[in-house]
Design a protein around this motif. Structure first.
Motif, PDB file in Angstrom:
ATOM      1  N   TRP A 118       0.763  -1.433   0.169  1.00  0.00           N
ATOM      2  CA  TRP A 118      -0.092  -0.088   0.104  1.00  0.00           C
ATOM      3  C   TRP A 118       0.832   1.102  -0.102  1.00  0.00           C
ATOM      4  CZ3 TRP A 118      -0.853   4.324   2.912  1.00  0.00           C
ATOM      5  CH2 TRP A 118      -1.947   5.298   2.369  1.00  0.00           C
ATOM      6  N   LEU A 119       1.980   1.288   0.685  1.00  0.00           N
ATOM      7  CA  LEU A 119       2.824   2.517   0.951  1.00  0.00           C
ATOM      8  C   LEU A 119       3.467   2.618  -0.363  1.00  0.00           C
ATOM      9  CD1 LEU A 119       4.604   1.882   4.294  1.00  0.00           C
ATOM     10  CD2 LEU A 119       3.098   3.647   3.697  1.00  0.00           C
ATOM     11  N   ALA A 120       3.792   1.684  -1.144  1.00  0.00           N
ATOM     12  CA  ALA A 120       4.454   1.976  -2.563  1.00  0.00           C
ATOM     13  C   ALA A 120       3.480   2.346  -3.717  1.00  0.00           C
ATOM     14  CB  ALA A 120       5.067   0.534  -2.947  1.00  0.00           C
ATOM     15  N   ALA A 121       2.300   1.878  -3.402  1.00  0.00           N
ATOM     16  CA  ALA A 121       1.059   2.389  -4.211  1.00  0.00           C
ATOM     17  C   ALA A 121       0.722   3.848  -4.022  1.00  0.00           C
ATOM     18  CB  ALA A 121      -0.024   1.371  -4.220  1.00  0.00           C
ATOM     19  N   ASP A 122       0.578   3.964  -2.945  1.00  0.00           N
ATOM     20  CA  ASP A 122       0.396   5.470  -2.212  1.00  0.00           C
ATOM     21  C   ASP A 122       1.546   6.142  -2.724  1.00  0.00           C
ATOM     22  OD1 ASP A 122      -1.397   7.201  -0.909  1.00  0.00           O
ATOM     23  OD2 ASP A 122       0.323   7.519   0.432  1.00  0.00           O
ATOM     24  N   ASP A 123       2.542   6.001  -2.859  1.00  0.00           N
ATOM     25  CA  ASP A 123       3.901   6.722  -3.197  1.00  0.00           C
ATOM     26  C   ASP A 123       3.907   7.129  -4.469  1.00  0.00           C
ATOM     27  OD1 ASP A 123       6.542   8.232  -2.714  1.00  0.00           O
ATOM     28  OD2 ASP A 123       7.163   6.709  -4.100  1.00  0.00           O
ATOM     29  N   TYR A 124       3.518   6.062  -5.600  1.00  0.00           N
ATOM     30  CA  TYR A 124       3.108   6.481  -6.954  1.00  0.00           C
ATOM     31  C   TYR A 124       2.252   7.359  -7.152  1.00  0.00           C
ATOM     32  CZ  TYR A 124       1.988   5.442 -11.820  1.00  0.00           C
ATOM     33  OH  TYR A 124       1.691   5.607 -13.134  1.00  0.00           O
ATOM     34  N   LEU A 125       1.086   7.490  -6.354  1.00  0.00           N
ATOM     35  CA  LEU A 125       0.201   8.355  -6.426  1.00  0.00           C
ATOM     36  C   LEU A 125       0.506  10.017  -6.373  1.00  0.00           C
ATOM     37  CD1 LEU A 125      -3.040   6.986  -4.764  1.00  0.00           C
ATOM     38  CD2 LEU A 125      -2.406   6.765  -7.446  1.00  0.00           C
ATOM     39  N   SER A 126       1.673   9.891  -5.444  1.00  0.00           N
ATOM     40  CA  SER A 126       2.041  11.011  -4.861  1.00  0.00           C
ATOM     41  C   SER A 126       3.214  11.802  -6.077  1.00  0.00           C
ATOM     42  CB  SER A 126       2.954  10.862  -3.419  1.00  0.00           C
ATOM     43  OG  SER A 126       3.870  12.261  -3.314  1.00  0.00           O
ATOM     44  N   LEU A 127       4.047  10.589  -6.794  1.00  0.00           N
ATOM     45  CA  LEU A 127       4.820  10.683  -7.579  1.00  0.00           C
ATOM     46  C   LEU A 127       4.021  11.446  -8.886  1.00  0.00           C
ATOM     47  CD1 LEU A 127       7.205   7.955  -7.639  1.00  0.00           C
ATOM     48  CD2 LEU A 127       7.745  10.150  -6.783  1.00  0.00           C
ATOM     49  N   LEU A 128       2.936  10.986  -8.999  1.00  0.00           N
ATOM     50  CA  LEU A 128       2.148  11.517 -10.386  1.00  0.00           C
ATOM     51  C   LEU A 128       1.621  12.808  -9.862  1.00  0.00           C
ATOM     52  CD1 LEU A 128      -0.442   8.414 -11.032  1.00  0.00           C
ATOM     53  CD2 LEU A 128       1.490   9.260 -12.420  1.00  0.00           C
ATOM     54  N   ARG A 129       1.237  13.219  -8.807  1.00  0.00           N
ATOM     55  CA  ARG A 129       0.923  14.649  -8.267  1.00  0.00           C
ATOM     56  C   ARG A 129       2.161  15.605  -8.683  1.00  0.00           C
ATOM     57  NH1 ARG A 129      -0.696  11.991  -3.743  1.00  0.00           N
ATOM     58  NH2 ARG A 129      -2.936  11.331  -3.810  1.00  0.00           N
ATOM     59  N   ARG A 130       3.440  15.220  -8.409  1.00  0.00           N
ATOM     60  CA  ARG A 130       4.441  15.776  -8.566  1.00  0.00           C
ATOM     61  C   ARG A 130       4.722  16.029  -9.988  1.00  0.00           C
ATOM     62  NH1 ARG A 130       8.794  13.295  -4.627  1.00  0.00           N
ATOM     63  NH2 ARG A 130      10.161  14.678  -5.671  1.00  0.00           N
ATOM     64  N   GLY A 131       4.584  14.987 -10.877  1.00  0.00           N
ATOM     65  CA  GLY A 131       4.680  15.299 -12.180  1.00  0.00           C
ATOM     66  C   GLY A 131       4.951  14.098 -12.805  1.00  0.00           C
ATOM     67  N   ALA A 132       3.933  13.364 -13.462  1.00  0.00           N
ATOM     68  CA  ALA A 132       3.950  12.184 -14.111  1.00  0.00           C
ATOM     69  C   ALA A 132       5.223  11.944 -15.239  1.00  0.00           C
ATOM     70  CB  ALA A 132       2.985  11.749 -14.860  1.00  0.00           C
ATOM     71  N   HIS A 133       5.370  13.332 -15.827  1.00  0.00           N
ATOM     72  CA  HIS A 133       6.582  13.166 -16.882  1.00  0.00           C
ATOM     73  C   HIS A 133       7.816  12.941 -16.096  1.00  0.00           C
ATOM     74  CE1 HIS A 133       6.381  17.446 -15.166  1.00  0.00           C
ATOM     75  NE2 HIS A 133       7.487  17.670 -15.645  1.00  0.00           N
ATOM     76  N   ARG A 134       8.188  13.163 -14.939  1.00  0.00           N
ATOM     77  CA  ARG A 134       9.035  13.036 -14.278  1.00  0.00           C
ATOM     78  C   ARG A 134       9.809  11.749 -13.665  1.00  0.00           C
ATOM     79  NH1 ARG A 134      12.456  17.564 -13.041  1.00  0.00           N
ATOM     80  NH2 ARG A 134      11.320  19.397 -13.758  1.00  0.00           N
ATOM     81  N   ILE A 135       8.640  10.725 -14.059  1.00  0.00           N
ATOM     82  CA  ILE A 135       8.793   9.143 -13.868  1.00  0.00           C
ATOM     83  C   ILE A 135       9.510   8.574 -15.136  1.00  0.00           C
ATOM     84  CG2 ILE A 135       7.797   6.929 -13.261  1.00  0.00           C
ATOM     85  CD1 ILE A 135       5.434   8.541 -11.871  1.00  0.00           C
ATOM     86  N   LYS A 136      10.764   8.128 -14.915  1.00  0.00           N
ATOM     87  CA  LYS A 136      11.455   7.799 -16.178  1.00  0.00           C
ATOM     88  C   LYS A 136      11.958   6.369 -16.259  1.00  0.00           C
ATOM     89  CE  LYS A 136      12.275  12.666 -17.505  1.00  0.00           C
ATOM     90  NZ  LYS A 136      13.385  13.470 -17.961  1.00  0.00           N
ATOM     91  N   GLN A 137      12.360   5.636 -17.175  1.00  0.00           N
ATOM     92  CA  GLN A 137      13.069   4.641 -17.356  1.00  0.00           C
ATOM     93  C   GLN A 137      14.374   4.993 -17.865  1.00  0.00           C
ATOM     94  OE1 GLN A 137      11.414   1.353 -19.409  1.00  0.00           O
ATOM     95  NE2 GLN A 137      13.461   0.299 -19.382  1.00  0.00           N
TER      96      GLN A 137
END
Length: 185
Positions: A118-137
């Motif tokens: 749950w903590l990892a899933a919730d963190d993903y939502l937080s990253l999306l709020r900060r900027g989905a375009h900044r999640i990169k491979q």
């Protein structure tokens, strides 16, 4: 602080991406979450060892969260990924309270074996709020690691400049020098 037993090449990304990075390539595909020992190492490196149980049920829940994150990072519009992430999120919540030091919040999961997932899933939502375009491979073709780009201009390309960035630069240099001379006089 990372667990010294943690063999992964990239540690310390936000929790959701750190979970994705439990798989990496190094002389073949590697996976830290193949057993409870690896799961305990990940919990320790992620700072969750004292909060989250390390049993088979927890490991299964974390692998489900990682699968959902894999789908969503590959295709942010994935309905299957969203449904899988929402299934993980359904097991937890943030409890808000007012304590002696002011407002507080605590993550809770039901059952408790779902907390790390749950903590990892919730963190993903937080990253999306900060900027989905900044999640990169990572841009290196042989690398499967992910990172959250915190650079000012948002143009980071490599999981690590010391690893993949230098490999790519060396390959381009080789192409220009040795590779470019082949077959020419």
């Amino acid at each position: 602080m990372a667990d010294p037993r943690d063999p992964r090449p990239l540690i310390g990304e936000p929790l959701a991406l750190d979970l994705l990075n439990t798989r990496w390539r190094d002389a073949g595909q590697q996976d830290l979450l193949t057993d409870l020992d690896g799961y305990r190492i990940w919990l320790s490196s992620a700072g969750l060892a004292d909060r989250c149980p390390a049993d088979e049920t927890s490991l299964t829940a974390v692998k489900a969260a990682r699968s959902a994150l894999d789908l969503l990072v590959a295709d942010p519009g994935s309905a299957e990924g969203a449904a899988a992430l929402n299934a993980v999120l359904a097991h937890g919540r943030l409890r808000h309270s007012l304590g002696p030091d002011g407002p507080a919040e605590a993550a809770e999961a039901d059952p408790p074996q779902q907390l790390a997932a749950w903590l990892a899933a919730d963190d993903y939502l937080s990253l999306l709020r900060r900027g989905a375009h900044r999640i990169k491979q990572c841009a290196h073709p042989a690398c499967i690691l992910h990172f959250f780009d915190t650079s000012q201009n948002g143009r980071r390309r490599w999981c690590s400049m010391a690893l993949c960035g230098n490999r790519s630069k060396a390959a381009r240099h080789y192409e220009r020098t040795a590779g470019g001379r082949t077959g020419t006089l």
